[in-house]
Enzyme design. Structure first.
Site, PDB file in Angstrom:
ATOM      1  N   CYS A  28       3.021  10.348 -10.223  1.00  0.00           N
ATOM      2  CA  CYS A  28       3.518   9.780  -8.966  1.00  0.00           C
ATOM      3  C   CYS A  28       2.815  10.462  -7.782  1.00  0.00           C
ATOM      4  O   CYS A  28       2.686  11.691  -7.761  1.00  0.00           O
ATOM      5  CB  CYS A  28       5.027   9.973  -8.852  1.00  0.00           C
ATOM      6  SG  CYS A  28       5.905   9.297 -10.268  1.00  0.00           S
ATOM      7  N   CYS A  31       4.743  13.362  -6.088  1.00  0.00           N
ATOM      8  CA  CYS A  31       5.378  14.421  -6.882  1.00  0.00           C
ATOM      9  C   CYS A  31       5.038  15.810  -6.325  1.00  0.00           C
ATOM     10  O   CYS A  31       3.877  16.121  -6.079  1.00  0.00           O
ATOM     11  CB  CYS A  31       4.930  14.338  -8.335  1.00  0.00           C
ATOM     12  SG  CYS A  31       5.717  15.613  -9.337  1.00  0.00           S
ATOM     13  N   GLY A  75       8.782  18.087 -13.846  1.00  0.00           N
ATOM     14  CA  GLY A  75       8.102  17.438 -14.969  1.00  0.00           C
ATOM     15  C   GLY A  75       8.973  16.382 -15.652  1.00  0.00           C
ATOM     16  O   GLY A  75       9.898  15.856 -15.063  1.00  0.00           O
ATOM     17  N   SER A 130      14.742   7.815 -12.596  1.00  0.00           N
ATOM     18  CA  SER A 130      13.950   7.654 -11.368  1.00  0.00           C
ATOM     19  C   SER A 130      13.517   6.205 -11.222  1.00  0.00           C
ATOM     20  O   SER A 130      12.766   5.689 -12.056  1.00  0.00           O
ATOM     21  CB  SER A 130      12.717   8.566 -11.412  1.00  0.00           C
ATOM     22  OG  SER A 130      13.136   9.910 -11.468  1.00  0.00           O
ATOM     23  N   ASP A 287      14.830  24.432  -7.215  1.00  0.00           N
ATOM     24  CA  ASP A 287      13.817  23.482  -7.672  1.00  0.00           C
ATOM     25  C   ASP A 287      12.629  23.401  -6.705  1.00  0.00           C
ATOM     26  O   ASP A 287      11.474  23.266  -7.119  1.00  0.00           O
ATOM     27  CB  ASP A 287      14.515  22.110  -7.758  1.00  0.00           C
ATOM     28  CG  ASP A 287      13.697  21.088  -8.505  1.00  0.00           C
ATOM     29  OD1 ASP A 287      12.757  21.479  -9.192  1.00  0.00           O
ATOM     30  OD2 ASP A 287      14.029  19.893  -8.400  1.00  0.00           O
ATOM     31  N   CYS A 330      24.678  22.074  18.029  1.00  0.00           N
ATOM     32  CA  CYS A 330      24.714  20.651  17.669  1.00  0.00           C
ATOM     33  C   CYS A 330      26.131  20.210  17.307  1.00  0.00           C
ATOM     34  O   CYS A 330      26.831  20.899  16.561  1.00  0.00           O
ATOM     35  CB  CYS A 330      23.783  20.406  16.493  1.00  0.00           C
ATOM     36  SG  CYS A 330      23.850  18.724  15.877  1.00  0.00           S
TER      37      CYS A 330
HETATM   38  S1  SF4 Z   1      19.398  19.520  11.706  1.00  0.00           S
HETATM   39 FE1  SF4 Z   1      21.497  18.773  11.707  1.00  0.00          FE
HETATM   40  S2  SF4 Z   1      22.722  20.431  12.603  1.00  0.00           S
HETATM   41 FE2  SF4 Z   1      20.576  20.837  13.109  1.00  0.00          FE
HETATM   42  S3  SF4 Z   1      20.331  19.911  15.157  1.00  0.00           S
HETATM   43 FE3  SF4 Z   1      19.701  18.397  13.626  1.00  0.00          FE
HETATM   44  S4  SF4 Z   1      21.525  17.154  13.226  1.00  0.00           S
HETATM   45 FE4  SF4 Z   1      22.176  19.026  14.246  1.00  0.00          FE
END
Ligand code: SF4
Ligand code: SF4
Length: 428
Positions: A28, A31, A75, A130, A287, A330
């Protein structure tokens, strides 16, 4: 506190195993794991030995709590052959201490057949297949090394699994092309019988130009619009206030709205709650961080619980809570938590902010009122369920409660204003 974690110690409850390392029978375009061949150059073919498998299962079963999940990934893990998985299950039974054991197999599906299907059904494996969507979307990037599309084969294999009664989730990478087709993908998956869907936005560094994201990566703006469309489709399919399809990200976010820990690590405050086990027993933090810097040890030499609780893994987990400036103020931080650590570093132009920040802002603005309403309905249903169970118990034990007495549910309110009123509301 996260499940499986005491004040100071995390318990093994989730291991992600890569028995065939980065080896795969597909190629892919997007990947991120094929390049890990460079880390394991001692051989060109990578397969987990029986000694590593036994050491891993023995350690997990002796150290895990009451529930544990083995996630088999790559994988392509089916390159190991079915007998390997039969041995894995037999070892889980041999070393188990009465725990509930879950097995998840993430596969491209190409090698599955009727024998695989009946084994996966018999041992209740949850298969993550997938499948990016209909043919023109799936075959855009999911091809063999010879350039052949794989959609037709994968959808045939999906049918085989479903007919055998195997639980199958569709895992779809949202890339620069597929992002235009939210509705087409959703309808395709539903019609193909996939009621459980997981969407993974793609952002990888461009190998030819490491100062930017690769061209197949999805832009934040397009992903925001994709999420809003998908959310509306999901919501439109609700019956009696409950979803009829499962979309992992939305269900995970919903956990936060009802005060529970979301199952998706990208939505938790910190990560580092699981371990990755490579084919040779090497242990890594995640991962997406199978890198020398985050190599934690080896299952043949180290104790898994000690590794999970090591300073290095704790430091890894804390990276997620080291938020860039815009996240700290935020309004969506409590739900978004800054997103996956990996998505903050793949495109250097993001300067440490999550690549999908604007997508999350658009999405939360759109979905927040709906999530609040769903959470309110959920709380009411939960309270009604508790009240009903309590009334049944009162009837069975002959206990009488006056309307002005404290409610026996322990809320501190009068019975008439608590569980009794819930009954009236429910009856009306
Ligand atoms: S990543 Fe999420 S928490 Fe950070 S500013 Fe953007 S929306 Fe807000
Ligand atoms: S880096 Fe991302 S995928 Fe890895 S554990 Fe943290 S949140 Fe999960």
């Amino acid at each position: 506190m996260l499940p499986g974690r005491t004040e100071s110690m995390k318990t093994i409850q989730d291991v992600l195993v890569k028995p065939a390392g980065p080896d795969c029978n597909m190629a892919c375009t997007y990947c991120f794991y094929l390049d890990k061949q460079d880390l394991f150059q001692e051989s060109s073919v990578h397969r987990m030995s029986d000694a590593v498998l036994e050491a891993l299962v023995r350690q997990v079963m002796s150290q895990a709590g009451q529930q544990v999940v083995f996630g088999w990934q790559g994988g392509e893990p089916t390159l190991m052959g079915l007998d390997f998985f039969k041995r894995a299950v037999a070892l889980q039974q041999r070393y188990g201490r009465g725990q509930s054991v879950g097995n998840g197999l993430q596969t491209n599906g190409l090698l599955l057949d009727a024998t695989w299907s009946s084994f996966l059904s018999e041992y209740s494996f949850l298969v993550g297949l997938s499948l990016d969507g209909p043919e023109h979307i799936h075959d855009r990037y999911r091809r063999t090394s010879g350039g052949k599309g794989t959609w037709a084969t994968v959808t045939d294999k999906a049918k085989l699994l479903q007919d055998a009664g195997v639980a199958v989730n569709a895992l779809s990478v949202v890339n620069s092309y597929s992002v235009q087709f939210a509705e087409e993908i959703y309808v395709h998956h539903k019609q193909a019988g996939f009621d459980f869907m997981q969407f993974i936005p793609c952002v990888e560094t461009d190998p030819a130009e490491p100062t930017r994201a690769a061209s197949f990566s999805v832009s934040s703006e397009a992903y925001g619009s994709f999420l809003c469309q998908l959310f509306d489709l999901w919501l439109n399919d609700f019956v009696d206030g409950k979803p009829t399809t499962s979309i992992r990200m939305f269900e995970s976010i919903f956990h936060s709205y009802v005060g529970q820990v979301p199952p998706d690590c990208g939505l938790r405050k910190q990560c580092g709650d699981y371990l990755v086990v490579e084919h040779n027993g090497d242990l890594f933090s995640c991962d997406f961080f199978v890198e020398p810097e985050w190599k934690l040890g080896n299952v043949l030499e180290n104790n898994l619980s000690a590794v999970l609780n090591s300073e290095q893994q704790t430091a890894f987990g804390c990276l997620k809570s080291k938020l860039p400036g815009p996240c700290e103020t935020c309004e969506w931080l409590q739900y978004c938590t800054g997103g996956c650590t990996k998505d903050r570093i793949r495109d250097p132009r993001d300067q440490g902010l999550n690549h999908f920040c604007s997508a999350y802002q658009t999405f939360f603005k759109h979905a927040d009122p709906h999530f609040h309403l769903l959470a309110e309905q959920w709380r009411l249903r939960e309270a009604e369920g508790r009240a009903s169970a309590m009334r049944t118990q009162m009837e069975q034990t002959g206990v009488k409660v006056g309307r002005n007495d404290p409610c026996p549910c322990g809320s501190g309110r009068q019975f008439k204003k608590c569980c009794s009123s819930l009954r009236s509301a429910g009856q009306n």
